[in-house]
Design a protein around this motif. Sequence first.
Motif, short mmCIF file in Angstrom:
data_model
loop_
_atom_site.label_atom_id
_atom_site.label_comp_id
_atom_site.label_asym_id
_atom_site.label_seq_id
_atom_site.Cartn_x
_atom_site.Cartn_y
_atom_site.Cartn_z
N HIS A 63 0.82 -1.21 0.00
CA HIS A 63 0.00 0.00 0.00
C HIS A 63 0.85 1.25 0.00
N LEU A 64 0.28 2.32 -0.60
CA LEU A 64 0.93 3.62 -0.67
C LEU A 64 -0.14 4.65 -1.00
N GLY A 65 0.04 5.87 -0.52
CA GLY A 65 -0.86 6.93 -0.92
C GLY A 65 -1.43 7.69 0.24
N SER A 66 -2.58 8.33 0.00
CA SER A 66 -3.18 9.18 1.02
C SER A 66 -3.73 8.36 2.18
N ARG A 67 -3.89 7.05 1.98
CA ARG A 67 -4.32 6.17 3.07
C ARG A 67 -3.35 4.99 3.12
N PRO A 68 -2.10 5.25 3.56
CA PRO A 68 -1.09 4.20 3.45
C PRO A 68 -1.25 3.05 4.43
N ALA A 69 -1.99 3.25 5.52
CA ALA A 69 -2.11 2.18 6.50
C ALA A 69 -2.83 0.98 5.88
N SER A 70 -2.37 -0.20 6.23
CA SER A 70 -2.98 -1.42 5.71
C SER A 70 -4.39 -1.56 6.25
N PRO A 71 -5.29 -2.24 5.50
CA PRO A 71 -6.64 -2.50 6.01
C PRO A 71 -6.59 -3.47 7.17
N ALA A 72 -7.74 -3.71 7.80
CA ALA A 72 -7.79 -4.56 8.99
C ALA A 72 -7.31 -5.97 8.70
N PHE A 73 -7.60 -6.46 7.50
CA PHE A 73 -7.10 -7.77 7.09
C PHE A 73 -6.70 -7.71 5.62
N GLN A 74 -5.88 -8.69 5.20
CA GLN A 74 -5.47 -8.78 3.81
C GLN A 74 -5.51 -10.23 3.36
N VAL A 75 -5.84 -10.42 2.10
CA VAL A 75 -5.78 -11.73 1.45
C VAL A 75 -4.90 -11.57 0.22
N TYR A 76 -3.77 -12.26 0.20
CA TYR A 76 -2.86 -12.12 -0.94
C TYR A 76 -2.19 -13.44 -1.25
N ARG A 77 -1.74 -13.54 -2.49
CA ARG A 77 -1.18 -14.78 -3.00
C ARG A 77 0.19 -15.08 -2.38
N THR A 78 0.41 -16.35 -2.06
CA THR A 78 1.69 -16.79 -1.52
C THR A 78 2.26 -17.84 -2.45
N GLY A 79 2.93 -17.41 -3.49
CA GLY A 79 3.47 -18.34 -4.47
C GLY A 79 2.40 -19.25 -5.01
N LYS A 80 2.74 -20.53 -5.16
CA LYS A 80 1.78 -21.51 -5.64
C LYS A 80 1.04 -22.18 -4.48
N ASP A 81 1.40 -21.79 -3.24
CA ASP A 81 0.89 -22.51 -2.08
C ASP A 81 -0.55 -22.18 -1.71
N GLY A 82 -0.98 -20.98 -2.00
CA GLY A 82 -2.33 -20.59 -1.60
C GLY A 82 -2.39 -19.09 -1.36
N TRP A 83 -3.28 -18.69 -0.46
CA TRP A 83 -3.54 -17.29 -0.18
C TRP A 83 -3.32 -17.02 1.30
N ALA B 70 -15.27 -19.09 -7.07
CA ALA B 70 -15.83 -19.13 -8.43
C ALA B 70 -14.75 -19.47 -9.46
N GLN B 71 -13.47 -19.35 -9.08
CA GLN B 71 -12.39 -19.55 -10.03
C GLN B 71 -11.61 -20.84 -9.81
N THR B 72 -11.75 -21.46 -8.66
CA THR B 72 -10.96 -22.67 -8.38
C THR B 72 -11.73 -23.60 -7.45
N ALA B 73 -11.48 -24.90 -7.58
CA ALA B 73 -12.24 -25.89 -6.83
C ALA B 73 -11.88 -25.91 -5.35
N THR B 74 -10.62 -25.65 -5.02
CA THR B 74 -10.18 -25.64 -3.63
C THR B 74 -9.39 -24.37 -3.35
N VAL B 75 -9.84 -23.60 -2.39
CA VAL B 75 -9.16 -22.38 -2.00
C VAL B 75 -8.40 -22.66 -0.71
N ARG B 76 -7.09 -22.51 -0.74
CA ARG B 76 -6.24 -22.79 0.42
C ARG B 76 -5.85 -21.47 1.06
N LEU B 77 -6.26 -21.27 2.30
CA LEU B 77 -5.96 -20.05 3.04
C LEU B 77 -4.93 -20.35 4.12
#
Length: 260
Positions: free
Chosen positions: A153-173, A196-203
């Motif tokens: 994140h960067l900008g006028s609201r640089p603080a991260s949101p309360a939670f984040q979901v982001y990709r971790t290589g091929k391992d999951g999210w 909607a895009q994948t059969a198994t979502v790994r968090l």
Amino acid sequence: MRAARTLATLDEVDPGDHVCQVLDAADDVMDRSRAFVADGALFGDKVVIIGPAPRTGGEFAQLVLDPSRLEGSLLAAVRREAVSAGREGFRSLRVLHHVTPSGRTERPEDLLRSELELEEFATDSGALVVCAYSGGGWDASTLEQVRCVHPHHLGSRPASPAFQVYRTGKDGWTVNGVIDSEGAPAFGNILRTLLAQTATVRLLCHALDFFDAAGMSALADAARCLPDRKVVLEGTNDTVRLAWELSGFAVRDVPVVMAP
């Protein structure tokens, strides 16, 4: 290991980063992003701007892809450019995605899907992707939702949101932060989009600090929407797993697996 972080300037963007740059309504996107574009020549990256043609069109016109004229999806377009960059001898692809409320992805669900696709693309390809949002004209809940799926994140609201979901290589999210009643609707929308895009979502939940009943309910509701899919949560602690069971969600019609 890819990690979330807040940037002071766009000079800090590295290969594989997916940055949310929130601008004030009076900010000019090209003035604020000029260094990021110019650094393409310095580091040997191919630069592509996705958005309406900037007012300084003579300077950047050859770099701009108008989203309203793309053949196929935004994801398909950046993948084509990445392949082209490799053939042409560039180090990587450098994308400035100027997102406006009047763009093709105006609906919140379309915008969220597009951002999750760009997040996966940045991770898998090593591209540098900056998504620039002007603070004016956006619904606050939509803007907060898309911020949740950017690890940087960067900008006028640089603080991260309360939670984040982001990709971790091929391992999951990776899921980090706090998912409570305030963030539960966004978390549910993100999960439905992923399912909607994948059969198994790994968090991967090792960095999840707090997960309350509202968050668990959003998880269960999202999983029920597509019963032929499955959500696997790894790294959950004893308290979370016990709360899941006591809340009555550990049943067959909720395709969710809680794992330590």
